[in-house]
Design a protein around this motif. Structure first.
Motif, PDB file in Angstrom:
ATOM      1  N   ARG A 182      73.858 -64.702 -31.680  1.00 29.76           N
ATOM      2  CA  ARG A 182      72.519 -63.821 -31.370  1.00 29.76           C
ATOM      3  C   ARG A 182      71.574 -63.830 -32.607  1.00 29.76           C
ATOM      4  NH1 ARG A 182      71.048 -59.784 -28.422  1.00 29.76           N
ATOM      5  NH2 ARG A 182      70.050 -57.921 -29.333  1.00 29.76           N
ATOM      6  N   ASP A 183      70.242 -64.064 -32.143  1.00 33.82           N
ATOM      7  CA  ASP A 183      69.233 -63.998 -32.952  1.00 33.82           C
ATOM      8  C   ASP A 183      68.471 -62.674 -33.053  1.00 33.82           C
ATOM      9  OD1 ASP A 183      66.962 -64.498 -34.588  1.00 33.82           O
ATOM     10  OD2 ASP A 183      66.199 -66.211 -33.365  1.00 33.82           O
ATOM     11  N   ALA A 184      68.852 -61.719 -33.541  1.00 32.94           N
ATOM     12  CA  ALA A 184      68.206 -60.309 -33.772  1.00 32.94           C
ATOM     13  C   ALA A 184      67.050 -60.293 -34.455  1.00 32.94           C
ATOM     14  CB  ALA A 184      69.217 -59.245 -33.965  1.00 32.94           C
ATOM     15  N   ASP A 185      67.057 -61.223 -35.548  1.00 34.93           N
ATOM     16  CA  ASP A 185      65.665 -61.411 -36.405  1.00 34.93           C
ATOM     17  C   ASP A 185      64.370 -61.194 -35.893  1.00 34.93           C
ATOM     18  OD1 ASP A 185      67.610 -61.000 -38.327  1.00 34.93           O
ATOM     19  OD2 ASP A 185      67.429 -63.168 -38.960  1.00 34.93           O
ATOM     20  N   ASP A 186      64.136 -62.090 -34.734  1.00 29.65           N
ATOM     21  CA  ASP A 186      63.040 -61.864 -33.976  1.00 29.65           C
ATOM     22  C   ASP A 186      62.470 -60.777 -33.053  1.00 29.65           C
ATOM     23  OD1 ASP A 186      63.555 -65.395 -33.647  1.00 29.65           O
ATOM     24  OD2 ASP A 186      62.456 -64.538 -35.187  1.00 29.65           O
ATOM     25  N   ALA A 187      63.581 -59.718 -32.869  1.00 26.51           N
ATOM     26  CA  ALA A 187      63.220 -58.848 -31.904  1.00 26.51           C
ATOM     27  C   ALA A 187      62.000 -57.989 -32.290  1.00 26.51           C
ATOM     28  CB  ALA A 187      64.569 -57.853 -31.767  1.00 26.51           C
ATOM     29  N   GLY A 188      61.183 -57.724 -31.269  1.00 26.83           N
ATOM     30  CA  GLY A 188      60.171 -56.931 -31.460  1.00 26.83           C
ATOM     31  C   GLY A 188      59.032 -57.567 -32.322  1.00 26.83           C
TER      32      GLY A 188
ATOM     33  N   HIS B 177      54.136 -86.402 -35.748  1.00 29.42           N
ATOM     34  CA  HIS B 177      55.127 -85.853 -36.998  1.00 29.42           C
ATOM     35  C   HIS B 177      56.466 -85.162 -36.103  1.00 29.42           C
ATOM     36  CE1 HIS B 177      51.412 -86.653 -39.079  1.00 29.42           C
ATOM     37  NE2 HIS B 177      52.093 -86.997 -39.969  1.00 29.42           N
ATOM     38  N   VAL B 178      57.626 -85.355 -36.372  1.00 29.77           N
ATOM     39  CA  VAL B 178      58.498 -84.436 -36.133  1.00 29.77           C
ATOM     40  C   VAL B 178      59.543 -83.934 -37.057  1.00 29.77           C
ATOM     41  CG1 VAL B 178      60.469 -84.602 -34.517  1.00 29.77           C
ATOM     42  CG2 VAL B 178      58.539 -86.125 -33.823  1.00 29.77           C
ATOM     43  N   HIS B 179      59.894 -82.872 -36.828  1.00 24.98           N
ATOM     44  CA  HIS B 179      60.996 -82.270 -37.682  1.00 24.98           C
ATOM     45  C   HIS B 179      61.980 -81.609 -36.824  1.00 24.98           C
ATOM     46  CE1 HIS B 179      62.871 -80.775 -41.119  1.00 24.98           C
ATOM     47  NE2 HIS B 179      62.912 -79.505 -40.731  1.00 24.98           N
ATOM     48  N   PHE B 180      63.399 -82.102 -37.062  1.00 25.48           N
ATOM     49  CA  PHE B 180      64.332 -81.651 -36.454  1.00 25.48           C
ATOM     50  C   PHE B 180      65.190 -80.787 -37.472  1.00 25.48           C
ATOM     51  CE2 PHE B 180      63.860 -83.772 -32.971  1.00 25.48           C
ATOM     52  CZ  PHE B 180      63.474 -85.303 -32.952  1.00 25.48           C
ATOM     53  N   GLY B 181      65.432 -79.422 -37.498  1.00 27.42           N
ATOM     54  CA  GLY B 181      66.265 -78.689 -38.582  1.00 27.42           C
ATOM     55  C   GLY B 181      67.096 -77.407 -37.922  1.00 27.42           C
ATOM     56  N   ASN B 182      67.567 -76.892 -39.112  1.00 29.35           N
ATOM     57  CA  ASN B 182      68.518 -75.856 -38.650  1.00 29.35           C
ATOM     58  C   ASN B 182      67.836 -74.508 -39.155  1.00 29.35           C
ATOM     59  OD1 ASN B 182      70.348 -77.261 -36.891  1.00 29.35           O
ATOM     60  ND2 ASN B 182      71.455 -77.913 -38.608  1.00 29.35           N
ATOM     61  N   ARG B 183      67.870 -73.342 -38.795  1.00 30.03           N
ATOM     62  CA  ARG B 183      67.770 -72.087 -39.163  1.00 30.03           C
ATOM     63  C   ARG B 183      69.114 -71.549 -39.714  1.00 30.03           C
ATOM     64  NH1 ARG B 183      64.710 -68.242 -35.617  1.00 30.03           N
ATOM     65  NH2 ARG B 183      66.404 -68.877 -34.327  1.00 30.03           N
ATOM     66  N   PRO B 184      69.460 -71.266 -40.806  1.00 34.32           N
ATOM     67  CA  PRO B 184      70.708 -70.724 -41.341  1.00 34.32           C
ATOM     68  C   PRO B 184      71.243 -69.711 -40.547  1.00 34.32           C
ATOM     69  CG  PRO B 184      69.534 -71.324 -43.149  1.00 34.32           C
ATOM     70  CD  PRO B 184      68.497 -71.490 -42.132  1.00 34.32           C
ATOM     71  N   GLY B 185      72.302 -69.858 -39.805  1.00 34.67           N
ATOM     72  CA  GLY B 185      72.684 -68.758 -38.797  1.00 34.67           C
ATOM     73  C   GLY B 185      72.146 -68.802 -37.632  1.00 34.67           C
ATOM     74  N   HIS B 186      71.090 -69.300 -37.312  1.00 33.06           N
ATOM     75  CA  HIS B 186      70.198 -68.891 -36.152  1.00 33.06           C
ATOM     76  C   HIS B 186      69.929 -69.935 -35.151  1.00 33.06           C
ATOM     77  CE1 HIS B 186      69.062 -64.931 -37.817  1.00 33.06           C
ATOM     78  NE2 HIS B 186      69.056 -65.513 -38.974  1.00 33.06           N
ATOM     79  N   GLY B 187      70.551 -71.283 -35.325  1.00 32.69           N
ATOM     80  CA  GLY B 187      70.379 -72.086 -34.461  1.00 32.69           C
ATOM     81  C   GLY B 187      69.446 -73.280 -34.927  1.00 32.69           C
ATOM     82  N   ALA B 188      68.945 -74.149 -33.901  1.00 28.33           N
ATOM     83  CA  ALA B 188      68.203 -75.584 -34.078  1.00 28.33           C
ATOM     84  C   ALA B 188      66.699 -75.199 -34.018  1.00 28.33           C
ATOM     85  CB  ALA B 188      68.635 -76.536 -33.245  1.00 28.33           C
ATOM     86  N   VAL B 189      65.980 -76.026 -34.662  1.00 28.59           N
ATOM     87  CA  VAL B 189      64.603 -75.742 -34.659  1.00 28.59           C
ATOM     88  C   VAL B 189      63.758 -77.347 -34.591  1.00 28.59           C
ATOM     89  CG1 VAL B 189      62.232 -75.114 -35.622  1.00 28.59           C
ATOM     90  CG2 VAL B 189      64.110 -73.865 -35.872  1.00 28.59           C
ATOM     91  N   VAL B 190      62.963 -77.469 -33.304  1.00 33.17           N
ATOM     92  CA  VAL B 190      62.594 -78.987 -33.318  1.00 33.17           C
ATOM     93  C   VAL B 190      60.684 -78.516 -33.311  1.00 33.17           C
ATOM     94  CG1 VAL B 190      62.059 -80.768 -31.758  1.00 33.17           C
ATOM     95  CG2 VAL B 190      64.214 -79.773 -31.631  1.00 33.17           C
TER      96      VAL B 190
ATOM     97  N   ALA C 187      62.513 -73.022 -30.982  1.00 33.01           N
ATOM     98  CA  ALA C 187      63.594 -72.560 -31.686  1.00 33.01           C
ATOM     99  C   ALA C 187      64.723 -72.020 -30.869  1.00 33.01           C
ATOM    100  CB  ALA C 187      63.257 -71.589 -32.830  1.00 33.01           C
ATOM    101  N   ASP C 188      65.952 -72.264 -30.760  1.00 34.39           N
ATOM    102  CA  ASP C 188      66.965 -71.641 -30.234  1.00 34.39           C
ATOM    103  C   ASP C 188      68.080 -70.844 -31.112  1.00 34.39           C
ATOM    104  OD1 ASP C 188      69.056 -73.378 -31.041  1.00 34.39           O
ATOM    105  OD2 ASP C 188      68.555 -75.033 -29.693  1.00 34.39           O
ATOM    106  N   SER C 189      69.038 -70.208 -30.544  1.00 34.26           N
ATOM    107  CA  SER C 189      69.821 -69.609 -31.242  1.00 34.26           C
ATOM    108  C   SER C 189      71.388 -70.097 -31.131  1.00 34.26           C
ATOM    109  CB  SER C 189      70.097 -68.177 -30.935  1.00 34.26           C
ATOM    110  OG  SER C 189      70.277 -68.083 -29.321  1.00 34.26           O
ATOM    111  N   GLY C 190      71.492 -71.516 -30.937  1.00 33.26           N
ATOM    112  CA  GLY C 190      72.754 -72.266 -30.805  1.00 33.26           C
ATOM    113  C   GLY C 190      73.390 -72.567 -32.230  1.00 33.26           C
TER     114      GLY C 190
END
Length: 185
Positions: free
Chosen positions: A59-65, A155-168, A100-103
């Motif tokens: 669950r990614d609750a940080d982006d709510a609202g 330019h491409v960056h594949f990364g992770n948001r700690p505890g929040h999923g992947a970001v491309v 960005a996903d929450s996987g």
């Protein structure tokens, strides 16, 4: 003028062409060359397909609202594991897209090279050497999306948001068609 938009989309296959059409409409209105628009739309489709396929579980609750976001198909209470976010920025001569996903994110043991990073087979500034992209086996039914994004973007960056999923995230230098309705500068 700069333009940006952000969508929260349900992790559903129908969201992929929606995001792609939204990007293509923005690019056409801004006056971007159709070939550049096409490359970016294919890369976006691949990133969205990955989010739909692999982007759930947390669950990614940080982006709510968050202000300025359009939620498509989402329920009350903000983004959840069934959603992902697409953000696009057209600023001057560059378009930057982030999905960005929450996987679970990308595996930590796998090193993902950015398209801007030189490799032994593609020294910086030498276009005669192709990029070194690890391709999946010929018989694989999937696994080509990240390689395709690397080939289509500058330019491409594949990364992770700690505890929040992947970001491309990826960007591409824009070219303009003649006589655009609106020129982003």
């Amino acid at each position: 003028m700069s333009m940006w938009w952000s969508l929260h989309l349900r992790r559903d296959a129908a969201s992929v062409p929606l995001a792609r059409r939204f990007l293509l409409g923005t690019m056409e209105t801004a006056g971007v060359d159709p070939d550049i628009s096409y490359d970016l739309s294919v890369a976006l489709s691949e990133a969205c397909a990955n989010a739909v396929e692999h982007g759930g579980g947390l669950r990614d609750a940080d982006d709510a609202g968050e202000p300025g976001l359009v939620t498509v198909g989402g329920g009350p209470g903000g983004p959840a594991c069934g959603e992902y976010r697409v953000t696009a920025y057209l600023d001057g001569e560059t378009c930057r897209i982030e999905v960005a996903d929450s996987g679970p994110g990308f595996p930590s043991r796998r090193t993902l090279r950015t398209a801007a990073q030189p490799s032994a087979a593609h020294p910086a500034g030498d276009p005669s050497h192709p990029r070194t992209v690890v391709q999946p086996p010929v018989t694989a039914e999937s696994g080509r999306g990240l390689c395709l994004i690397e080939e289509l973007a500058d330019h491409v960056h594949f990364g992770n948001r700690p505890g929040h999923g992947a970001v491309v995230s990826f960007d591409k230098v824009l070219k303009w068609r003649e006589g655009p309705l609106l020129m982003v500068s």
